[in-house]
Design an enzyme around this catalytic site. Structure first.
Site, PDB file in Angstrom:
ATOM      1  N   LYS A 112      76.497  28.337  44.812  1.00  0.00           N
ATOM      2  CA  LYS A 112      75.387  29.165  45.312  1.00  0.00           C
ATOM      3  C   LYS A 112      75.957  30.258  46.188  1.00  0.00           C
ATOM      4  O   LYS A 112      77.031  30.094  46.776  1.00  0.00           O
ATOM      5  CB  LYS A 112      74.433  28.301  46.149  1.00  0.00           C
ATOM      6  CG  LYS A 112      73.071  28.900  46.314  1.00  0.00           C
ATOM      7  CD  LYS A 112      72.225  28.600  45.100  1.00  0.00           C
ATOM      8  CE  LYS A 112      70.798  28.999  45.212  1.00  0.00           C
ATOM      9  NZ  LYS A 112      70.009  28.316  44.167  1.00  0.00           N
TER      10      LYS A 112
HETATM   11  N1  GLU Z   1      68.616  30.112  41.185  1.00  0.00           N
HETATM   12  C1  GLU Z   1      68.202  29.223  40.144  1.00  0.00           C
HETATM   13  C2  GLU Z   1      68.233  27.774  40.616  1.00  0.00           C
HETATM   14  O1  GLU Z   1      68.181  27.492  41.795  1.00  0.00           O
HETATM   15  C3  GLU Z   1      68.962  29.481  38.849  1.00  0.00           C
HETATM   16  C4  GLU Z   1      70.447  29.297  38.929  1.00  0.00           C
HETATM   17  C5  GLU Z   1      71.186  29.759  37.672  1.00  0.00           C
HETATM   18  O2  GLU Z   1      70.560  30.120  36.699  1.00  0.00           O
HETATM   19  O3  GLU Z   1      72.407  29.722  37.711  1.00  0.00           O
HETATM   20  O4  GLU Z   1      68.263  26.877  39.823  1.00  0.00           O
END
Ligand code: GLU
Length: 421
Positions: A112
Site C-alpha cells: 500500500k
Molecule cells: N485499493 C483497492 C483495495 O484496497 C484496490 C487495490 C488494487 O487494485 O491493487 O483493495
C-alpha cells in the site's frame, strides 16, 4: 513495530489490523516464528515529496510505500492521498492487501502507498506534480513483477496514468506497472466499477444465505466515492431500497428509497451531495441511526466504533466495503447483537481482482470485454465467499476470523514452500 493505540479520538487503523491478525493467529496452526514473520512488513519506505506550487513556493509532503508480503506474487495495493495518512495506516492497509489477495487466491502479495495531503486543496497541475514526484521517489521498488500500485482513497484513473507515464520514462513503455488506468491507456473496461460491483455481488450472496430478501431490503451506505457510489448503483439495480447515503458533508435519507441514478448523476456533476433537494438531509453521522437490513460502510477506517455508534446501530448485516471500518471493540458489540459482518478482505476484493485482470491483459497486450471481466470476477469472489462460510461453520468462528485464517494459512504455506527462512 507495534502501532500506537490511538490516532485522534479513535483507535489507530493499524492497531485494528494488528489485533484482528493476532486473534486469528491463535486459531491457526502456524508457528510463533511464522506469525512474527507474517505480521512484519517485507519493506517500507518513507519519501520526501517536494512540489512546486502554482504560486511559486515549494511545499514538502511525505509519502510512503509499504510492501507487506510477496511470497505469493508481486506485491499489490492502492495509493491514497489523504491528510490522515501515516506510516502505520499504510502498513496496516498493506497487510490487509496480502490477506485479500491470499483469500481470493490470486497471484499477488500485498502493498500500500500514500501521501499525507489533502488533494482537494491542490490544483490539477499541483496534483500531477505531486504524483510524478512521489512516483520518482518510490519508483525504485516498483515494477510489474515487484510491486504494482492502483487507485485507493482520493486517487483515480488519471493519477494512475501519471504513475504509468512517470515510470515508463525511466523503464520504457510499462502499462503493467500500475492498474486502474484509463481504458485508452491499457485500463480494463470494468475495473473502475469493479469494487462496487463486487460489493453488490457479495451482498446478494450473503443476503440470500442469511435470509434477507434483497429486493426491497433497506440499505444505508456510508461514503459516496468510487466504491460507495458504484455499490449504490448496482444494489439499486438489483431492486434494493437504498434508504440513506452520505458523503463528507451530509447524509441523504428517504425511507421509501432514494433515487440513486439521479443522485449518482448529481454527485458526479457537482462533486458533492450538498444541494440535492429531493431527499431529507441528515447530519452525516446520523446515517448510522437509520434502521436498516444492511449497512455498508464505504469510507474510511474506524468509521464504526464503540465510542461513536456501535451501540445504537440497528441492522441485520454489515458489509465492509471500506478497509477496516469496524474497530475490534465495536465488532464484539455488533456480534453480540447477532449482526452478520462480511469482512473487508472478502467484500471489497472486486477491486484487486479487477486489477489482476488488467495486469494480465497488459502483460499479454490483449483485451477482454466487460462481460468476460465481470463473469470471471464473480466466479473468483463466489469461490472465496463459499470458502469463508464453510470454514466459519466448520470451526464455529465468525466470518472475519474465517477469512483471515484462510488467507494467513496460504501466506504461511507459500513462505514455507519457498524456504524463506
Ligand atoms: N485499493 C483497492 C483495495 O484496497 C484496490 C487495490 C488494487 O487494485 O491493487 O483493495
Amino acid at each position: 513495530m507495534r502501532a500506537p493505540e490511538k490516532r485522534g479520538e479513535g483507535i489507530h487503523p493499524y492497531k485494528i489490523v494488528e489485533i484482528q491478525f493476532e486473534e486469528t493467529m491463535r486459531i491457526t496452526g502456524i508457528t510463533y516464528s511464522e506469525k512474527k514473520d507474517l505480521l512484519f512488513p517485507f519493506r517500507e519506505i518513507t519519501v520526501e515529496v517536494p512540489v512546486r506550487m502554482d504560486n511559486g513556493d515549494v511545499e514538502v509532503f511525505v509519502g510512503y510505500r509499504v510492501q507487506h508480503n510477496g511470497a505469493r506474487g508481486p506485491m499489490k495495493g492502492g495509493v491514497r492521498f489523504h491528510p490522515e495518512v501515516d506510516l502505520y495506516e499504510v502498513r496496516g492497509l498493506a497487510a490487509l492487501m496480502s490477506l485479500k489477495t491470499g483469500l481470493m487466491d490470486i497471484p499477488f502479495g500485498g502493498a500500500k502507498g500514500g501521501v499525507t495531503v489533502d488533494p482537494a486543496k491542490l490544483s490539477l497541475p499541483e496534483l500531477e506534480r505531486l504524483t510524478r514526484k512521489y512516483t520518482q521517489r518510490i519508483g525504485l521498488i516498483l515494477g510489474p513483477f515487484r510491486d504494482i500500485p492502483a487507485p485507493d482513497v482520493n486517487t483515480n484513473a488519471q493519477v494512475m496514468a501519471w504513475i504509468f507515464d512517470e515510470y515508463s520514462k525511466a523503464h520504457g513503455f510499462t502499462p503493467a506497472v500500475v492498474t486502474g488506468k484509463p481504458v485508452p491507456l491499457g485500463g480494463a473496461p470494468g475495473r473502475e466499477e469493479a469494487t462496487g460491483r463486487g460489493v453488490a455481488f457479495i451482498t446478494s450472496l450473503a443476503a440470500k444465505d442469511f435470509g434477507i430478501e434483497l429486493k426491497g431490503a433497506r440499505i444505508a451506505i456510508q461514503g459516496f466515492g468510487n466504491v460507495g457510489s458504484n455499490t449504490a448503483k448496482f444494489l439499486y439495480g438489483m431492486g434494493a431500497k437504498i434508504v440513506a447515503i452520505s458523503d463528507v458533508h451530509l447524509a441523504l435519507f428517504n425511507p421509501g428509497g432514494l433515487n440513486i441514478p439521479e443522485i449518482y448523476e448529481y454527485y458526479y456533476k457537482n462533486k458533492t451531495l450538498k444541494g440535492y433537494d429531493a431527499a431529507e438531509v441528515l447530519d452525516r453521522e446520523d446515517l448510522f441511526k437509520v434502521e436498516t437490513d444492511i449497512l455498508i460502510p464505504a469510507a474510511l477506517g474506524g468509521a464504526i466504533s464503540k465510542e461513536k455508534n456501535a451501540d445504537f446501530i440497528k441492522t441485520r448485516m454489515i458489509i465492509e466495503a471500506a478497509n477496516s471500518p469496524i474497530t475490534p471493540t465495536a465488532e464484539k458489540t455488533l456480534l453480540e447483537k447477532k449482526i452478520v459482518i462480511i469482512p473487508d478482505i472478502l467484500a471489497n476484493a472486486g477491486g484487486v481482482i479487477g486489477s489482476y485482470f488488467e495486469w494480465v491483459q497488459n502483460l499479454q497486450e490483449f483485451r477482454w470485454d466487460r462481460d468476460e471481466f465481470f463473469q470471471k470476477m464473480e466466479r473468483i469472489m463466489e469461490k472465496g465467499y463459499k470458502a469463508v462460510i464453510d470454514l466459519a461453520k466448520k470451526e464455529n468462528i465468525d466470518l472475519r476470523k474465517s477469512a483471515y485464517a484462510i488467507a494467513i494459512e496460504r501466506l504461511a504455506e507459500a513462505e514455507r514452500l519457498r524456504g524463506s527462512y
